[in-house]
Design an enzyme around this catalytic site. Structure first.
Site, PDB file in Angstrom:
ATOM      1  N   CYS A 100       5.401  -4.825  16.110  1.00  0.00           N
ATOM      2  CA  CYS A 100       4.807  -3.890  17.081  1.00  0.00           C
ATOM      3  C   CYS A 100       3.333  -4.247  17.258  1.00  0.00           C
ATOM      4  CB  CYS A 100       4.956  -2.446  16.603  1.00  0.00           C
ATOM      5  SG  CYS A 100       6.675  -2.016  16.299  1.00  0.00           S
ATOM      6  N   CYS A 103      -1.474   5.992  10.042  1.00  0.00           N
ATOM      7  CA  CYS A 103      -0.252   5.371  10.553  1.00  0.00           C
ATOM      8  C   CYS A 103      -0.568   4.016  11.149  1.00  0.00           C
ATOM      9  CB  CYS A 103       0.338   6.224  11.673  1.00  0.00           C
ATOM     10  SG  CYS A 103       1.148   7.679  11.083  1.00  0.00           S
ATOM     11  N   GLY A 117       6.432  -1.716   6.608  1.00  0.00           N
ATOM     12  CA  GLY A 117       7.809  -2.184   6.729  1.00  0.00           C
ATOM     13  C   GLY A 117       8.716  -1.294   7.541  1.00  0.00           C
ATOM     14  N   GLU A 118       9.879  -1.846   7.866  1.00  0.00           N
ATOM     15  CA  GLU A 118      10.897  -1.133   8.640  1.00  0.00           C
ATOM     16  C   GLU A 118      12.037  -0.766   7.679  1.00  0.00           C
ATOM     17  OE1 GLU A 118      11.654   0.424  11.448  1.00  0.00           O
ATOM     18  OE2 GLU A 118      13.628   0.596  10.541  1.00  0.00           O
ATOM     19  N   ASN A 149      -4.424   4.630  15.991  1.00  0.00           N
ATOM     20  CA  ASN A 149      -5.408   4.295  14.968  1.00  0.00           C
ATOM     21  C   ASN A 149      -5.844   2.844  15.179  1.00  0.00           C
ATOM     22  OD1 ASN A 149      -5.304   6.795  13.563  1.00  0.00           O
ATOM     23  ND2 ASN A 149      -3.318   6.177  12.725  1.00  0.00           N
ATOM     24  N   GLU A 168       0.833  -1.193   0.000  1.00  0.00           N
ATOM     25  CA  GLU A 168       0.000   0.000   0.000  1.00  0.00           C
ATOM     26  C   GLU A 168       0.878   1.257   0.000  1.00  0.00           C
ATOM     27  OE1 GLU A 168      -4.200  -1.328   1.678  1.00  0.00           O
ATOM     28  OE2 GLU A 168      -2.844  -0.810   3.289  1.00  0.00           O
ATOM     29  N   CYS A 217       3.271   8.533   1.190  1.00  0.00           N
ATOM     30  CA  CYS A 217       3.722   7.643   2.262  1.00  0.00           C
ATOM     31  C   CYS A 217       4.042   6.298   1.616  1.00  0.00           C
ATOM     32  CB  CYS A 217       2.641   7.513   3.325  1.00  0.00           C
ATOM     33  SG  CYS A 217       3.101   6.378   4.645  1.00  0.00           S
ATOM     34  N   SER A 220      10.610   5.810  16.365  1.00  0.00           N
ATOM     35  CA  SER A 220       9.374   5.441  17.055  1.00  0.00           C
ATOM     36  C   SER A 220       9.705   5.019  18.485  1.00  0.00           C
ATOM     37  CB  SER A 220       8.691   4.292  16.305  1.00  0.00           C
ATOM     38  OG  SER A 220       8.323   4.721  15.029  1.00  0.00           O
ATOM     39  N   LEU A 221       9.278   5.818  19.425  1.00  0.00           N
ATOM     40  CA  LEU A 221       9.679   5.606  20.816  1.00  0.00           C
ATOM     41  C   LEU A 221       8.557   4.919  21.615  1.00  0.00           C
ATOM     42  CD1 LEU A 221      12.281   6.337  22.299  1.00  0.00           C
ATOM     43  CD2 LEU A 221      11.233   8.522  22.932  1.00  0.00           C
ATOM     44  N   HIS A 222       7.427   5.572  21.730  1.00  0.00           N
ATOM     45  CA  HIS A 222       6.193   5.032  22.341  1.00  0.00           C
ATOM     46  C   HIS A 222       6.250   4.787  23.834  1.00  0.00           C
ATOM     47  CE1 HIS A 222       5.152   4.523  18.212  1.00  0.00           C
ATOM     48  NE2 HIS A 222       5.901   3.463  18.032  1.00  0.00           N
ATOM     49  N   CYS A 281       6.141  -6.748   7.840  1.00  0.00           N
ATOM     50  CA  CYS A 281       7.219  -6.231   8.684  1.00  0.00           C
ATOM     51  C   CYS A 281       7.569  -7.286   9.721  1.00  0.00           C
ATOM     52  CB  CYS A 281       6.791  -4.941   9.378  1.00  0.00           C
ATOM     53  SG  CYS A 281       8.126  -4.218  10.373  1.00  0.00           S
ATOM     54  N   SER A 286      11.197   6.879   8.920  1.00  0.00           N
ATOM     55  CA  SER A 286      10.806   6.528  10.284  1.00  0.00           C
ATOM     56  C   SER A 286      11.269   5.115  10.601  1.00  0.00           C
ATOM     57  CB  SER A 286       9.284   6.627  10.412  1.00  0.00           C
ATOM     58  OG  SER A 286       8.868   6.165  11.679  1.00  0.00           O
ATOM     59  N   CYS A 300       0.312  -2.367  15.416  1.00  0.00           N
ATOM     60  CA  CYS A 300       0.486  -2.002  14.012  1.00  0.00           C
ATOM     61  C   CYS A 300      -0.025  -3.116  13.089  1.00  0.00           C
ATOM     62  CB  CYS A 300       1.960  -1.732  13.753  1.00  0.00           C
ATOM     63  SG  CYS A 300       2.358  -1.547  12.009  1.00  0.00           S
TER      64      CYS A 300
HETATM   65  N1  SAH Z   1       8.485   0.897  10.628  1.00  0.00           N
HETATM   66  C1  SAH Z   1       8.623   2.287  10.829  1.00  0.00           C
HETATM   67  C2  SAH Z   1       7.742   3.132   9.942  1.00  0.00           C
HETATM   68  C3  SAH Z   1       6.314   2.741   9.723  1.00  0.00           C
HETATM   69  S1  SAH Z   1       5.095   3.066  10.903  1.00  0.00           S
HETATM   70  C4  SAH Z   1       8.393   2.638  12.277  1.00  0.00           C
HETATM   71  O1  SAH Z   1       7.864   1.818  13.004  1.00  0.00           O
HETATM   72  O2  SAH Z   1       8.773   3.736  12.670  1.00  0.00           O
HETATM   73  C5  SAH Z   1       4.952   4.831  11.055  1.00  0.00           C
HETATM   74  C6  SAH Z   1       4.550   5.248  12.460  1.00  0.00           C
HETATM   75  O3  SAH Z   1       3.221   4.807  12.774  1.00  0.00           O
HETATM   76  C7  SAH Z   1       5.455   4.659  13.531  1.00  0.00           C
HETATM   77  O4  SAH Z   1       5.812   5.653  14.457  1.00  0.00           O
HETATM   78  C8  SAH Z   1       4.560   3.630  14.163  1.00  0.00           C
HETATM   79  O5  SAH Z   1       4.937   3.320  15.472  1.00  0.00           O
HETATM   80  C9  SAH Z   1       3.221   4.288  14.094  1.00  0.00           C
HETATM   81  N2  SAH Z   1       2.087   3.369  14.271  1.00  0.00           N
HETATM   82  C10 SAH Z   1       2.072   2.042  14.060  1.00  0.00           C
HETATM   83  N3  SAH Z   1       0.833   1.542  14.335  1.00  0.00           N
HETATM   84  C11 SAH Z   1       0.071   2.585  14.703  1.00  0.00           C
HETATM   85  C12 SAH Z   1      -1.298   2.718  15.074  1.00  0.00           C
HETATM   86  N4  SAH Z   1      -2.121   1.674  15.122  1.00  0.00           N
HETATM   87  N5  SAH Z   1      -1.748   3.956  15.400  1.00  0.00           N
HETATM   88  C13 SAH Z   1      -0.928   5.027  15.345  1.00  0.00           C
HETATM   89  N6  SAH Z   1       0.362   4.964  14.991  1.00  0.00           N
HETATM   90  C14 SAH Z   1       0.869   3.760  14.673  1.00  0.00           C
HETATM   91 FE1  SF4 Z   2       6.983  -2.590  11.528  1.00  0.00          FE
HETATM   92 FE2  SF4 Z   2       6.867   0.044  12.021  1.00  0.00          FE
HETATM   93 FE3  SF4 Z   2       4.652  -1.472  12.138  1.00  0.00          FE
HETATM   94 FE4  SF4 Z   2       6.536  -1.714  14.005  1.00  0.00          FE
HETATM   95  S1  SF4 Z   2       5.259   0.103  13.604  1.00  0.00           S
HETATM   96  S2  SF4 Z   2       5.496  -3.398  12.981  1.00  0.00           S
HETATM   97  S3  SF4 Z   2       8.370  -1.426  12.810  1.00  0.00           S
HETATM   98  S4  SF4 Z   2       5.862  -1.064  10.354  1.00  0.00           S
END
Ligand code: SAH
Ligand code: SF4
Length: 356
Positions: free
Chosen positions: A120, A349, A174-175, A305, A96, A109, A229-231, A116, A206, A123
């Site tokens: 996470c 995201c 993906g990462e 999301n 996508e 994007c 991505s810290l969280h 991936c 990212s 995600c």
């Molecule tokens: N793999 C990379 C880039 C893709 S995700 C990464 O993880 O950084 C882009 C951003 O969306 C990241 O900061 C990720 O943590 C965040 N993200 C993933 N799932 C999400 C969700 N369900 N709601 C909001 N942000 C999310």
């Molecule tokens: Fe992969 Fe980024 Fe999603 Fe984590 S947030 S699973 S690193 S795409």
């Protein structure tokens, strides 16, 4: 004997194209015109390259292809700003790519992998697991696809004619630092000033926090914006959300970020998916403030999301504002709250996923 595989022209830098021509006793000066056909005219057939001599075109047609990706589906969000494309890869996998238009700013994007491996929990891409890396050409093709859509004015909010693609975020599926070489090659191709000419300040990558990748970016002084991505601001909390944190613990990640900022002089964007009751309290805000103290930083807050595989709620607006205020007042740490876009079509995201 099996035929040698055709070369995807989108995999080649302009220097590679020159070499390709030289190796075939063809004049390397044709590389410039070929490049502008590919990335300015955005053509997808060799017949649409009349300025190239027939023997160059014939050779190209015999040994190469232009790796455009067919659209399997295109969906528009009711927000009027977001369109999501499902693109087909040659092996029938799908990815996508999202086109967003906010406040006069067009952003693509882009995905770097099918699925991936980082897992996470919140995600959708992580929930589908890892299938494979994308090639540089498959990453470039997403950008040329969006550039073509903008040119043909078939993109959403089509009020501004023939807009150019200016911003790219590697925040799709993906990462990107897990697929470092292909991603960097693609960025080199996208930045080439004879083609799409994307400015380094308009490319954001990212990462989930792949420490060796961040250190390599620093060593190579790659011109782009880095988002991490810290969280969570403690190792146990982070590892519960981001399994990759077990491999690259928080202290090593922060040390790598420090090295990156010191070496490149660049500020890092720290992303924080805001989950109601989980990582959005005043204590969490203070923990981030302490963690990032002394680092050139901006925090990007992303209200969660929805995805099918994770049972959590987004932080409410009030709590997000309180979080921001603590960062600003107590730590002088700038932050933004990401606008929610394309949620109805799962283009936000962390919502990207694709099945065959
Ligand atoms: N793999 C990379 C880039 C893709 S995700 C990464 O993880 O950084 C882009 C951003 O969306 C990241 O900061 C990720 O943590 C965040 N993200 C993933 N799932 C999400 C969700 N369900 N709601 C909001 N942000 C999310
Ligand atoms: Fe992969 Fe980024 Fe999603 Fe984590 S947030 S699973 S690193 S795409």
């Amino acid at each position: 004997m099996s035929q040698p595989a055709l070369t995807n022209l989108y995999d080649l830098t302009r220097a590679d194209l020159r070499t390709w021509l030289i190796q075939r006793d063809l004049n390397p000066t044709h590389a410039a015109r070929l490049w502008s056909y590919l990335y300015l005219d955005l053509v997808d057939t060799f017949d649409a390259m009349p300025d190239l001599p027939a023997r160059v075109r014939d050779r190209l047609a015999a040994e190469t292809f232009i790796g455009t990706l067919p659209i399997a589906a295109a969906t528009d969000s009711s927000d009027g700003f977001t369109r999501k494309y499902l693109l087909s890869l040659p092996d029938a996998e799908r990815i996508e790519t999202v086109l967003m238009r906010f406040t006069g700013r067009v952003t693509a994007c882009i995905s770097s992998q099918v699925g991936c491996a980082m897992g996470c929990v919140f995600c959708a891409t992580g929930q589908m697991g890892y299938t494979r890396h994308l090639s540089a050409g498959e990453i470039v093709a997403q950008a040329t696809h969006v550039a073509r859509a903008l040119r043909s004015n078939s993109a959403p909010s089509a009020t501004v004619p023939r807009e150019r693609l200016r911003n790219i975020v590697l925040m799709g599926m993906g990462e990107p630092l897990h697929n470092y070489d292909a991603v960097m090659r693609a960025i080199d191709i996208l930045r080439d000033d004879g083609g799409l000419a994307l400015a380094a300040e308009r490319i954001t990558l990212s990462t989930v926090g792949v420490v060796p990748g961040i250190l390599r970016l620093a060593r190579e002084k790659r011109p782009l914006h880095l988002a991490v991505s810290l969280h969570a601001a403690t190792q146990p909390e982070r590892a519960a959300l981001v399994p990759a944190a077990r491999k690259w613990p928080l202290d090593e990640l922060i040390a790598a970020c420090r090295t990156y900022s010191e070496t490149t002089g660049r500020r890092i964007f720290y992303e924080w998916t805001l989950i109601d009751g989980k990582n959005d309290t005043p204590d969490h805000a203070r923990a981030v403030g302490h963690l990032l103290r002394g680092l050139p930083a901006q925090v990007n807050l992303i209200p969660l999301n929805p995805t099918t595989g994770y049972d959590g709620a987004p932080t409410r607006t009030e709590a997000a504002r309180r979080f921001q205020k603590i960062l600003a007042d107590e730590f002088a740490l700038p932050s933004t709250v990401r606008q929610r876009r394309g949620i109805d079509i799962a283009a936000g995201c962390g919502q990207l996923a694709a099945t065959r």
